[in-house]
Design an enzyme around this catalytic site. Structure first.
Site, PDB file in Angstrom:
ATOM      1  N   LEU A 207       0.843  -1.184   0.000  1.00 24.96           N
ATOM      2  CA  LEU A 207       0.000   0.000   0.000  1.00 24.96           C
ATOM      3  C   LEU A 207       0.879   1.235   0.000  1.00 24.96           C
ATOM      4  O   LEU A 207       1.644   1.474   0.936  1.00 24.96           O
ATOM      5  CB  LEU A 207      -0.939   0.010   1.212  1.00 24.96           C
ATOM      6  CG  LEU A 207      -2.225  -0.811   1.096  1.00 24.96           C
ATOM      7  CD1 LEU A 207      -1.929  -2.300   1.052  1.00 24.96           C
ATOM      8  CD2 LEU A 207      -3.167  -0.500   2.256  1.00 24.96           C
ATOM      9  N   ASP A 208       0.750   2.032  -1.051  1.00 26.63           N
ATOM     10  CA  ASP A 208       1.599   3.205  -1.242  1.00 26.63           C
ATOM     11  C   ASP A 208       1.210   4.336  -0.299  1.00 26.63           C
ATOM     12  O   ASP A 208       0.031   4.661  -0.141  1.00 26.63           O
ATOM     13  CB  ASP A 208       1.476   3.679  -2.693  1.00 26.63           C
ATOM     14  CG  ASP A 208       2.239   4.951  -2.960  1.00 26.63           C
ATOM     15  OD1 ASP A 208       3.483   4.910  -2.926  1.00 26.63           O
ATOM     16  OD2 ASP A 208       1.592   5.995  -3.194  1.00 26.63           O
ATOM     17  N   ALA A 209       2.206   4.953   0.334  1.00 22.36           N
ATOM     18  CA  ALA A 209       2.076   6.226   1.070  1.00 22.36           C
ATOM     19  C   ALA A 209       0.801   6.313   1.900  1.00 22.36           C
ATOM     20  O   ALA A 209       0.008   7.248   1.744  1.00 22.36           O
ATOM     21  CB  ALA A 209       2.159   7.389   0.085  1.00 22.36           C
TER      22      ALA A 209
ATOM     23  N   ASN B 238      13.424   9.221  -7.882  1.00 22.10           N
ATOM     24  CA  ASN B 238      13.182  10.569  -7.392  1.00 22.10           C
ATOM     25  C   ASN B 238      14.441  11.427  -7.389  1.00 22.10           C
ATOM     26  O   ASN B 238      14.418  12.576  -6.943  1.00 22.10           O
ATOM     27  CB  ASN B 238      12.565  10.524  -5.986  1.00 22.10           C
ATOM     28  CG  ASN B 238      11.090  10.192  -6.046  1.00 22.10           C
ATOM     29  OD1 ASN B 238      10.436  10.412  -7.065  1.00 22.10           O
ATOM     30  ND2 ASN B 238      10.545   9.647  -4.971  1.00 22.10           N
TER      31      ASN B 238
ATOM     32  N   HIS C 173      12.133   2.025  -6.604  1.00 19.37           N
ATOM     33  CA  HIS C 173      11.717   3.002  -7.619  1.00 19.37           C
ATOM     34  C   HIS C 173      11.812   4.432  -7.097  1.00 19.37           C
ATOM     35  O   HIS C 173      12.229   5.348  -7.815  1.00 19.37           O
ATOM     36  CB  HIS C 173      10.288   2.689  -8.094  1.00 19.37           C
ATOM     37  CG  HIS C 173       9.231   3.056  -7.100  1.00 19.37           C
ATOM     38  ND1 HIS C 173       8.824   2.195  -6.106  1.00 19.37           N
ATOM     39  CD2 HIS C 173       8.511   4.202  -6.932  1.00 19.37           C
ATOM     40  CE1 HIS C 173       7.893   2.793  -5.374  1.00 19.37           C
ATOM     41  NE2 HIS C 173       7.688   3.992  -5.847  1.00 19.37           N
TER      42      HIS C 173
ATOM     43  N   GLU D 287       3.802   1.281   2.944  1.00 15.34           N
ATOM     44  CA  GLU D 287       4.750   2.388   2.921  1.00 15.34           C
ATOM     45  C   GLU D 287       4.138   3.477   3.785  1.00 15.34           C
ATOM     46  O   GLU D 287       3.006   3.896   3.535  1.00 15.34           O
ATOM     47  CB  GLU D 287       4.981   2.921   1.506  1.00 15.34           C
ATOM     48  CG  GLU D 287       5.987   4.075   1.504  1.00 15.34           C
ATOM     49  CD  GLU D 287       5.943   4.914   0.243  1.00 15.34           C
ATOM     50  OE1 GLU D 287       6.947   5.593  -0.034  1.00 15.34           O
ATOM     51  OE2 GLU D 287       4.909   4.914  -0.445  1.00 15.34           O
TER      52      GLU D 287
ATOM     53  N   HIS E 146      17.181   2.433   4.695  1.00 15.21           N
ATOM     54  CA  HIS E 146      17.751   2.826   3.404  1.00 15.21           C
ATOM     55  C   HIS E 146      18.487   4.150   3.516  1.00 15.21           C
ATOM     56  O   HIS E 146      19.609   4.309   3.010  1.00 15.21           O
ATOM     57  CB  HIS E 146      16.667   2.955   2.337  1.00 15.21           C
ATOM     58  CG  HIS E 146      17.136   3.714   1.131  1.00 15.21           C
ATOM     59  ND1 HIS E 146      17.046   5.091   1.056  1.00 15.21           N
ATOM     60  CD2 HIS E 146      17.746   3.322  -0.011  1.00 15.21           C
ATOM     61  CE1 HIS E 146      17.575   5.501  -0.085  1.00 15.21           C
ATOM     62  NE2 HIS E 146      17.995   4.440  -0.749  1.00 15.21           N
TER      63      HIS E 146
END
Length: 584
Positions: free
Chosen positions: A251-253, A378, A373, A285, A307
């Site tokens: 699940l994005d953002a 980005n 990605h 995320e 990261h």
């Protein structure tokens, strides 16, 4: 189970449903130009049962004047502004219908962009490579229909319809089916926090889908207080998991959703709908580092903190969000390895408190990565780490990534040391294309690299075909000696992970991590079978003593650490070692 969109009732009839609380009447227009009125059934719903075959093309007519695609379209004809199509999901005959997935602790994720790899059929051709590499889960960047033929997928507007530029629903199912036959899970990245700017017509007939009292970077926030809105996204999750039989969702953002109750409801509905014994995984995320969600139906979260600390140590970069990790990055990486998140309530560079305590969680609650990605794309020029970091230091960090008990994620091409950039690309036109191009350049205006404003014009135009083409990774890289060496390195580490660590990962717990010197640390874990795993890593340029932490145990794997170094308890520059010990 599904209310939004068109669904087959039997071999002859389909039910069409649209939630349109801000209009008076809705009609269904077929591609043969016949028009059929939908009946208002209360609470903003309009419905129609109609004799029509599968693959019928249709669209909705709002108040006799506006023609729009189905927001829950299962397939599009003519991009996001065209006709929707009726899809019979029961028509596909699964070859591996007995597949039940794999447990989470076996997961090694490989993230790909479908368009760059030749669509669903192109990815299917890569599956033997992934199996040989040691990957266990293929993760597809968002698939929902987006405007044009080139897009990352996060500008999608029709989340139920796989984008036509990637292939058909049947081809996607064939890819998933083939992956299952090879023992690979398939995850899909889904975007429930916003819609893209081109092709979203909801505001014209369902303005209640949004709330004007709360805004996100993409405009008015989606109103998850409304049951019809929650159902829309929950049904989307269930479609991927049940109709396409994917093994998990990322699940994005979700920090932009701002509604934990919805996230908990989605997880509950997924768990209730999946048959007993089947492994289905939900991953977040979440910039807010909401550790509590990882005990309420969600397997894990992408660990951006880990990261970011590693990236600072590998590259020395300290601008943008890396500023939060530039001071004592080694200690921050130690916190990540021992406790999960770095930010567990501390204030960031903007003075905002972020995160919840995470030390009590299993290492398996965190997905760790060196590239993905976002972190590559980005960047203004989409540089990969192989083009930015010392090769030996990068290999030392890779050893940590693939042998620590967190769940590793790889980004396409990483395993052969790809230097091909991954750029941000779209396929917008006119004023929107201009706005996206200038907005992209303005994002980097405050970076020292672009102190001369003229340099901003060198940033690739997201809408140019060349930007997309230059992001395509070399799909046959292994003919170069350096690339073969990288592949061998990844395969060796992943074989070790599978053989020595994976069976013992359930029940593993951190024993802490300690900074030894700038760029160097030692981290330990007690595995589920009682053995002790220790990883010592030195990303700096000086030799570092590991002291009492190194004399006993079996050296599982090492990079640039000789037997003599191991016996003497020293780590050369840009080195790492993993040690397994029988617990005392």
């Amino acid at each position: 189970m599904y209310r939004h969109g068109a669904r087959r009732l039997d071999q002859h009839r389909s039910r069409f449903a649209l939630w349109a609380p801000n209009c008076r009447e809705v009609a269904l227009e077929l591609q043969d130009e016949s028009v059929h009125s939908l009946q208002a059934t209360g609470d903003g719903w309009f419905n129609l049962d109609l004799d029509c075959p599968s693959d019928t093309s249709y669209r909705f007519v709002i108040d006799g004047r506006v023609r729009v695609p189905d927001p829950a379209s299962r397939r599009q004809f003519g991009d996001v502004h065209g006709f929707s199509r009726v899809v019979d999901h029961d028509a596909y005959e699964w070859r591996h219908s007995a597949w039940q997935g794999r447990p989470w602790h076996e997961t090694v994720i490989y993230e790909v962009h479908a368009g760059l790899l030749g669509g669903f059929t192109g990815i299917e051709a890569m599956l033997p490579h992934l199996v040989q590499l040691g990957v266990t889960a293929l993760e597809l960047m968002p698939l929902g229909e987006f405007p044009g033929r080139r897009n990352w997928g996060y500008d999608g507007v029709l989340p139920f319809a796989p984008d036509g530029s990637y292939g058909t629903p049947e081809q996607l199912k064939h890819l998933i089916d083939s992956a299952h036959g090879m023992g690979l899970m398939v995850f899909i990245d889904v975007v429930y926090n916003h819609f893209g700017p081109d092709g979203n017509y909801l505001g014209q007939y369902a303005a209640d889908f949004f709330r004007e009292d709360r805004h996100t970077p993409w405009g008015a926030a989606i109103d998850f207080r409304r049951p019809q809105v929650r159902d829309f996204f929950c049904e989307n999750a269930l479609m991927w998991l049940l109709d396409y039989r994917v093994d998990g969702l990322r699940l994005d953002a979700v920090h932009a959703i701002g509604d934990d109750a919805f996230l908990i409801e989605l997880a509950e509905r997924v768990r209730a709908a999946v048959e007993p014994g089947r492994h289905v995984h939900l991953v977040l995320e979440n910039e807010d580092n909401r550790a509590s969600l990882l005990q309420q139906g969600y397997e894990a979260q992408w660990n951006d903190d880990g990261h970011n600390a590693l990236h600072v140590l590998l590259t020395g970069e300290s601008e943008g969000y890396y500023a939060d990790f530039a001071e004592d990055a080694t200690a921050k990486l130690a916190t990540c390895l021992s406790q999960g998140f770095v930010f567990q309530g501390q204030t960031d560079r903007r003075g905002q408190a972020r995160g919840e305590p995470s030390e009590h969680l299993s290492p398996l609650s965190f997905v760790l990565f060196l590239q993905n990605h976002d972190q590559v794309g980005n960047r203004a020029f989409g540089e990969r780490l192989a083009a930015m970091a010392n090769e030996d230091a990068l290999k030392a960090a890779t050893l940590l990534l693939l042998l620590c008990p967190m769940v590793p994620l790889l980004f396409m091409g990483e395993e052969w040391g790809s230097r091909q950039p991954f750029l941000f690309f779209t396929d917008h036109h006119g004023e929107l294309a201009d706005a996206v191009r200038e907005g992209r350049r303005n994002e980097f205006a405050e970076f020292s690299r672009f102190a001369d404003a003229q340099q901003l014009t060198c940033i690739p135009d997201p809408n140019a075909v060349e930007t997309f083409a230059s992001s395509q990774p070399d799909l046959e890289p292994a003919h170069q000696p350096q690339q073969r060496a990288w592949l061998t390195f990844y395969r060796t580490l992943l074989r070790l992970r599978q053989r020595e660590l994976v069976p013992a990962l359930p029940g593993s717990r951190s024993l802490g991590a300690e900074a030894l010197a700038p760029g160097a640390l030692s981290a330990g874990w007690r595995l589920g079978d009682g053995r002790l795993l220790r990883i010592d890593i030195n990303l700096g340029s000086e030799v570092v003593a590991t002291g009492a932490r190194s004399p006993a145990g079996d050296l599982l794997c090492a990079h640039r650490v000789s037997e003599e170094d191991y016996r003497q308890g020293v780590l050369p520059s840009h080195s790492a070692q993993a040690v397994l010990e029988i617990a005392p």
